[in-house]
Write a protein that holds these residues in place. Structure first.
Motif, PDB file in Angstrom:
ATOM      1  N   PHE A 116      91.407 -22.232   3.356  1.00  0.00           N
ATOM      2  CA  PHE A 116      90.830 -21.373   2.325  1.00  0.00           C
ATOM      3  C   PHE A 116      90.607 -22.094   1.005  1.00  0.00           C
ATOM      4  O   PHE A 116      89.928 -21.575   0.132  1.00  0.00           O
ATOM      5  N   TRP A 137      84.656 -21.363  -4.512  1.00  0.00           N
ATOM      6  CA  TRP A 137      85.123 -20.154  -3.839  1.00  0.00           C
ATOM      7  C   TRP A 137      83.946 -19.285  -3.414  1.00  0.00           C
ATOM      8  O   TRP A 137      83.942 -18.701  -2.340  1.00  0.00           O
ATOM      9  N   LEU A 192      82.617 -18.406   1.996  1.00  0.00           N
ATOM     10  CA  LEU A 192      82.275 -17.525   3.104  1.00  0.00           C
ATOM     11  C   LEU A 192      81.149 -18.123   3.945  1.00  0.00           C
ATOM     12  O   LEU A 192      81.228 -18.174   5.172  1.00  0.00           O
ATOM     13  N   PHE A 241      82.444 -21.010   6.021  1.00  0.00           N
ATOM     14  CA  PHE A 241      83.162 -20.544   7.209  1.00  0.00           C
ATOM     15  C   PHE A 241      82.155 -20.143   8.280  1.00  0.00           C
ATOM     16  O   PHE A 241      82.287 -20.501   9.456  1.00  0.00           O
ATOM     17  N   PHE A 289      77.937 -13.448   6.116  1.00  0.00           N
ATOM     18  CA  PHE A 289      79.042 -12.677   6.676  1.00  0.00           C
ATOM     19  C   PHE A 289      78.640 -12.015   7.986  1.00  0.00           C
ATOM     20  O   PHE A 289      79.369 -12.076   8.976  1.00  0.00           O
ATOM     21  N   MET A 316      78.367 -14.448  10.729  1.00  0.00           N
ATOM     22  CA  MET A 316      79.679 -14.892  11.189  1.00  0.00           C
ATOM     23  C   MET A 316      80.338 -13.849  12.082  1.00  0.00           C
ATOM     24  O   MET A 316      80.845 -14.172  13.170  1.00  0.00           O
ATOM     25  N   VAL A 317      80.323 -12.581  11.634  1.00  0.00           N
ATOM     26  CA  VAL A 317      80.997 -11.546  12.422  1.00  0.00           C
ATOM     27  C   VAL A 317      80.311 -11.367  13.770  1.00  0.00           C
ATOM     28  O   VAL A 317      80.971 -11.273  14.808  1.00  0.00           O
ATOM     29  N   LEU A 339      81.401 -14.204  15.974  1.00  0.00           N
ATOM     30  CA  LEU A 339      82.794 -14.110  16.409  1.00  0.00           C
ATOM     31  C   LEU A 339      82.933 -13.086  17.517  1.00  0.00           C
ATOM     32  O   LEU A 339      83.750 -13.229  18.417  1.00  0.00           O
ATOM     33  N   MET A 376      89.172 -14.822   7.563  1.00  0.00           N
ATOM     34  CA  MET A 376      87.864 -15.217   7.048  1.00  0.00           C
ATOM     35  C   MET A 376      86.989 -13.985   6.852  1.00  0.00           C
ATOM     36  O   MET A 376      86.305 -13.848   5.836  1.00  0.00           O
ATOM     37  N   ALA A 377      87.017 -13.087   7.851  1.00  0.00           N
ATOM     38  CA  ALA A 377      86.169 -11.902   7.754  1.00  0.00           C
ATOM     39  C   ALA A 377      86.592 -11.027   6.576  1.00  0.00           C
ATOM     40  O   ALA A 377      85.744 -10.458   5.884  1.00  0.00           O
ATOM     41  N   VAL A 437      87.774 -11.811   3.720  1.00  0.00           N
ATOM     42  CA  VAL A 437      87.217 -12.317   2.456  1.00  0.00           C
ATOM     43  C   VAL A 437      85.788 -11.807   2.290  1.00  0.00           C
ATOM     44  O   VAL A 437      85.381 -11.372   1.209  1.00  0.00           O
ATOM     45  N   GLY A 438      85.030 -11.853   3.392  1.00  0.00           N
ATOM     46  CA  GLY A 438      83.648 -11.403   3.337  1.00  0.00           C
ATOM     47  C   GLY A 438      83.540  -9.915   3.053  1.00  0.00           C
ATOM     48  O   GLY A 438      82.653  -9.476   2.322  1.00  0.00           O
TER      49      GLY A 438
END
Lengths: 296, 314
Positions: free
Chosen positions: A38, A220, A224, A227, A276, A279-280, A283, B103-104, B106-107
């Motif tokens: 992080f 920071w 996201l 990642f 985001f 990414m989701v 995953l 990680m999620a 944070v998003g």
């Protein structure tokens, strides 16, 4: 169409390059040390400020002073690993994740303490974009960023496939037990992971800071997307992370293009949500990413 | 005069400490009992704050609502809205393994922040919502009102504590700890792991929403820049780790201890010369970051470590 390239595609490639360089470190650390780092964004910030300080003393082009930022980021990363992450290595990795969350705050408060919390620029003044073939208007910085990222990516590829150390890294990432049995020095591999990850993070930090301005939240805010890039490329696949970073960058920028009507497809203020959702979705439906990365 | 000043300073510290205690209990449900990493605490806190503010304020043309409903309804709405938000998030993300969920989360916090800043029809954007009522605001004013609010906050802390303690000791809590400690064997024992995790996440988020509502009614004004989201999230994590994750009493003690330290350093740093005052807040953040590292390495079970309840054989 020209507008699309000039205003969406090239900026997308530029920010994608920043994500790519940051995501390489995240992906390698995830692959070898097995935790989501992080503090990686804030490591970028530290590297960026390293170069910013060097610019104050040596008035040459910031990109020539990259080694200063890289050195600062490497020292910070190795120190943090030694004092904060190494003692937790035997525990479940989620403790290291919590520790890195704290390190992110430590890095950021140090940046605010030493370099103030305002915005600072590397070079002041407006620079005209370069015009190619009378149609493409690309800023000099964007060209430098994209070309340097390409060179770094190629160098990284040869390092990972040809050098002994690079192959050791891939071995530890793929099969840690087997690598340890085969006599690979895991701690050395870990040290070099930090060196490479921090160098690229610092470079990315300088690129990002030059594109907009340096401020303590710079890294920071990019975390996201990085990642997402690391997951998209497949965890533990550095070259995948580069591809992932470029794809995320382009996706973010082009999502605001007027695809269907005169309105932007996604309002620019929601741009950072794109990473985001990518990414989701990954995953859930393809956690190994595009390039068959590791599964947790 | 000096004494009353000190007393009311203490009152304000205890009110904020109580709000943090509620947040800390919420995180204890998610992380301490369920082992779910949530780095988006501030997001659910903000959702609760806005929900309660919108429900209870007078009619306004600047943002949605102004329904002027009583405050208990506002707090209930805060819990429901935050809980539903948590449910949507959990429905998607709860299947993710530990680091991915981190990680999620944070998003999620980032997206909630974007919504609050950008959807000004709902929240009046960066200008914020003013005139959020205090409970019994018509009856008492000034410092007495603070004293009364202290009672309200700690009544909520107590209620949440009793609820969490019941959850912890119940068969439900036992299943949760089994999942936290060994997911595979819990699954083999026929427990629906994802369903339990979903419930845990929603309950935790609802309690975070309650804390948000309490803070909205305390400050009477709400804007996206009022709090530093990362700092809130981070402080709550430090509080829970220091207090003892898995122990509800530990969560409250940790919240109070860390909040007292945080506030006490503020007294010292406010006496520094002005050019150092802004910097001193960064030094405090740095020290809290270092404190977390210390707790993680040397003091992992916290002030009040988790004690599993005895097995009863009756």
């Amino acid at each position: 169409m020209i507008d699309f390239i000039n205003l969406y595609l090239v900026p997308g490639l530029t920010i994608g390059s920043v994500y790519a360089l940051g995501a390489v470190g995240i992906s390698m650390i995830f692959g070898i040390l097995r935790f989501a780092h992080f503090a990686h964004g804030d490591l970028m910030t530290i590297g960026g400020y390293g170069v910013l300080t060097a610019v104050w003393f040596i008035p040459v082009h910031p990109l020539l002073l990259l080694p200063f930022g890289i050195a600062l980021a490497i020292v910070s990363a190795l120190a943090v690993d030694q004092f904060f992450y190494k003692p937790l290595r035997k525990l479940p990795t989620i403790y290291t994740v919590i520790a890195s969350f704290g390190v992110a705050l430590i890095f950021r408060s140090l940046a605010q303490l030493f370099w103030s919390s305002g915005n600072q620029v590397f070079i002041s003044g407006v620079r005209m974009p370069v015009v190619l073939f009378d149609t493409f208007r690309i800023s000099e910085l964007h060209m430098q960023v994209i070309i340097l990222t390409l060179i770094i990516a190629i160098a990284l590829h040869f390092f990972l496939t040809r050098s002994k150390l690079g192959r050791a890294m891939r071995a530890v990432s793929d099969e840690p037990e087997l690598a340890a049995v085969a006599g690979l020095d895991t701690e050395r591999v870990i040290r070099w992971t930090w060196v490479i990850g921090a160098s690229m993070a610092a470079t990315a930090g300088v690129f990002a800071g030059m594109d907009t301005s340096m401020h303590p939240n710079l890294g920071w805010n990019l975390l996201l997307a990085m990642f997402a890039a690391a997951v998209l490329g497949g965890i533990g696949k550095p070259m995948g992370a580069i591809a992932g970073g470029l794809i995320i960058g382009i996706a973010e920028e082009t999502a605001t293009f007027t695809w269907l009507s005169d309105e932007p497809l996604i309002s620019p203020s929601y741009k950072s949500a794109v990473a985001f959702f990518i990414m989701v979705a990954l995953l859930l439906f393809r956690p190994q990413g595009l390039f068959k990365g590791r599964l947790l | 005069m000096e004494m009353t000043g000190l007393l009311f300073y203490l009152v304000s510290v205890l009110i904020a400490g109580g709000i943090y205690a509620v947040l800390c209990l919420a995180l204890n449900v998610q992380w301490g009992m369920g082992g779910l990493f949530n780095a988006g605490i501030a997001g659910f806190f903000a959702v609760g704050a806005y929900a309660s503010a919108i429900v209870t304020t007078a009619v306004s043309s600047k943002h949605l609502g102004g329904f002027g409903l009583p405050i208990p309804v506002g707090l209930l709405a805060a819990m429901i809205v935050a809980g539903v938000t948590g449910w949507v998030v959990a429905k998607i993300c709860v299947r993710l393994k530990s680091d991915y969920l981190a990680m999620a989360s944070v998003g999620i916090a980032e997206i909630l922040r974007l919504v609050i800043v950008n959807e000004s029809w709902l929240t009046n954007g960066s200008l914020g919502i003013a005139g959020v009522p205090r409970p019994f605001g018509d009856l008492v004013h000034g410092r007495e009102a603070d004293l009364l609010y202290l009672a309200v906050v700690w009544f909520c802390v107590l209620s949440v504590y009793i609820l969490c303690q019941r959850l912890y000791l119940s068969p439900w809590g036992r299943t949760l700890r089994a999942i936290r400690d060994n997911e595979d064997s819990a699954r083999a024992a026929g427990k629906d792991v994802d369903w339990f995790r979903l419930q845990t996440f929603v309950i935790g988020c609802a309690i975070m929403g309650l804390a948000g509502g309490l803070s909205a009614h305390y400050f009477k004004f709400l804007s996206p820049s009022a709090t530093e989201p990362l700092l809130v999230t981070f402080l709550v994590w430090v509080m829970l780790m220091a207090g003892g994750s898995g122990n509800n009493r530990g969560a409250i003690v940790g919240a109070l201890v860390i909040w007292f330290i945080w506030s006490a350093t503020e007294i010292f740093t406010s006496r520094l010369p002005p050019e150092w005052v802004t910097r001193s807040s960064y030094i405090r953040m740095l020290l809290v970051g270092l404190l977390l590292q210390f707790v993680l390495q040397k003091f992992r079970s916290g002030l009040l470590p988790e004690k599993s309840p005895k097995i009863r054989s009756d």
